[in-house]
Write a protein that holds these residues in place. Sequence first.
Motif, mmCIF file in Angstrom:
data_model
loop_
_atom_site.group_PDB
_atom_site.id
_atom_site.type_symbol
_atom_site.label_atom_id
_atom_site.label_comp_id
_atom_site.label_asym_id
_atom_site.label_seq_id
_atom_site.Cartn_x
_atom_site.Cartn_y
_atom_site.Cartn_z
ATOM 1 N N LEU A 217 1.590 8.277 -3.272
ATOM 2 C CA LEU A 217 1.014 9.016 -4.403
ATOM 3 C C LEU A 217 -0.082 9.962 -3.931
ATOM 4 C CD1 LEU A 217 0.437 9.342 -7.578
ATOM 5 C CD2 LEU A 217 -1.312 7.612 -7.204
ATOM 6 N N PHE B 125 0.812 -1.207 0.000
ATOM 7 C CA PHE B 125 0.000 0.000 0.000
ATOM 8 C C PHE B 125 0.853 1.268 0.000
ATOM 9 C CE2 PHE B 125 -2.822 3.138 2.186
ATOM 10 C CZ PHE B 125 -3.757 3.224 1.166
ATOM 11 N N PRO C 213 3.287 2.651 -1.807
ATOM 12 C CA PRO C 213 3.364 3.508 -3.000
ATOM 13 C C PRO C 213 2.044 4.228 -3.307
ATOM 14 C CG PRO C 213 4.417 1.411 -3.439
ATOM 15 C CD PRO C 213 3.705 1.276 -2.127
ATOM 16 N N VAL C 214 0.919 3.545 -3.061
ATOM 17 C CA VAL C 214 -0.380 4.170 -3.317
ATOM 18 C C VAL C 214 -0.577 5.341 -2.359
ATOM 19 C CG1 VAL C 214 -2.872 3.801 -3.404
ATOM 20 C CG2 VAL C 214 -1.321 1.951 -4.050
#
Lengths: 328, 289
Positions: B40, B34, B36-37
Amino acid sequence: MTTDTRINSPIAVPAVIIPRVISAKQRGRALRDTWPGILMATPALLGLIAFVAVPFIVAIGLSFFNVQLDSVHPARFFGLTQYQRLFTDPIVSGPFFRALLNNLTFAVVVVPVQTGLALFLAVLLNRKLRGMAVFRTFFFMPVVFPMALVAVIWRLILDRGDQGLLNSVIHFISGGFLGAHDWLGSSATALASVILLSIWQGAGFQMVIILAALQEIPQERYEAAQLDRANAWGQFRHVTVPGIRNTLIFVVLLTTILSFRIYDQVYILIKTAGANADATRTVLFQATQTVFDENNLGQAAAITVVFFIIVVALTLVQRRILRQRSDG
Amino acid sequence: MSTFAPLRRRRSVGIRINSVSNYLVLSVLALVFFAPVYYLVIGSFKPSDKVLAGFAGFLPTDLSFNNYVTVFRSLSSDSTGYFFVFMLNSFVISAVIVLAGLVVNSMAAYSFARLNWKGRDRTFLIVVLLVIIPFESVAVPLLYMMNGSRDTLVVQILPFVANAFSIYLFYTFFLGMSKSIEEAARLDGVGAFGTFVRIVVPNSKPVFATVTILTFLAAWGQFLWPSLTVSDPSVRPLPLEISVFSGQQPVDWGAVFAFGTLLVLPVLILFFVFQRFFVQSVAGSAVKE
């Protein structure tokens, strides 16, 4: 009936299909629908002819010519020169072999690692515990992320500065001992970086395929194994793995084929993030660069044909292995 | 009897420990997946100099919508292109590919699965063989063939409408359907096309959902073909634009992440609403035994 595994990749490469064609006679229907039948199939058939079959033949044709896009010079017949250059002319074959090698390295690492990770996740998720659906969501979510965006996010995570996320994590873990590393720029770690982000994006895809297969295994087999006093590892080896054997073979070969099709992330990382081009270029990237940088369409077509032969060869291998299983 | 009690207790304790470790391993991995999400999304609300800032990039500080404003402001001229145009292009391209594809491919599949016409089986065999040809291997010659219509929406749509794999998915579904209602309709004098529209389509929602999801995912993320055929910003789709937008120096990371969030938002919303369908589509289309 054979138990052939009908396989295909949804998002990406179609692998092999063993058609189940049933003739009109077998169905014993007297109705003839010649006109409606042909009319209903025509739009799709026209599309497939125009955008798959014809371009495929054109690809083979173009590879025998010296031809440019938007050129005033007419195409010149070149025989097998494009292929000869591709494999023997150091200027052309150097980058091409490097691209092939990169694809191969990518496959050799990604196939076992990603399949292993996907299997591990699927086994953990297959237990009848609360909240498994929530966890599945976390692992599957990256699959819906467009690869172009994945490349942009990871470019920042892998940033070469000491402010890059991965660099600061490593700095922290090593207690300040290890300094910043240029993950994408260094020839030693550039491909590993591409591998890392590709696995992040793709593991959930393999995971749900394996999970679906795990759920097909009859519970009784586990109960029987428990009666035989098999421990968790024994159950995994003697019930789980044989139960999903076909699916595992499928996933392995599908991932191998996908490894030869990577393009988006490589394009973005090389073009905008300063990734080491030599260490990360792939066969497809090489083909498009041959079009854009050199406007050498014939050469690009030859690369495309070689690419296709590789994919088909892998597909046939896959088909063969699955067939053996079905017959045996 | 009493000898069984301790045994049972020990086993249930073992199972509980086992469950805890199961949860623990899953949680750690879920966090990694999770991260990297989260990076972002949280980055899209932070000032650019706080995004690329080591660990601090994770902290939810200085949150604002400024980056989203920047995306719309900086992409609002003919030379850079307009953000809403990129968004609209992606929507139009994906929607037409999905809708036209559903019509064309389901019709063809029905013809192959149920209608009797000479040469049908041979034709279907060829369609099945075409599934093996990946789009990537025809991209270069297709570029040569469609060179005259570069920088249009049409060039980004047409090659993806007819899809051999979609036909195959529809075909296997139609073959598995019960024929009795169809046959009754045919005996009542309803034509082949009428039977398909009025009886088969309403009873085939799962396969239509599967094909819709798979086609939409592929169309929305399409990158290779636009990278070959599109340079004009007025027809550029979102994934191609993010490579242009994130390639400009100096990079405004907050804005790039806001752009990225907007790019993935429509798919994420669909994913969360139809999650079960997404997972089933991907798993089910991959392995059919």
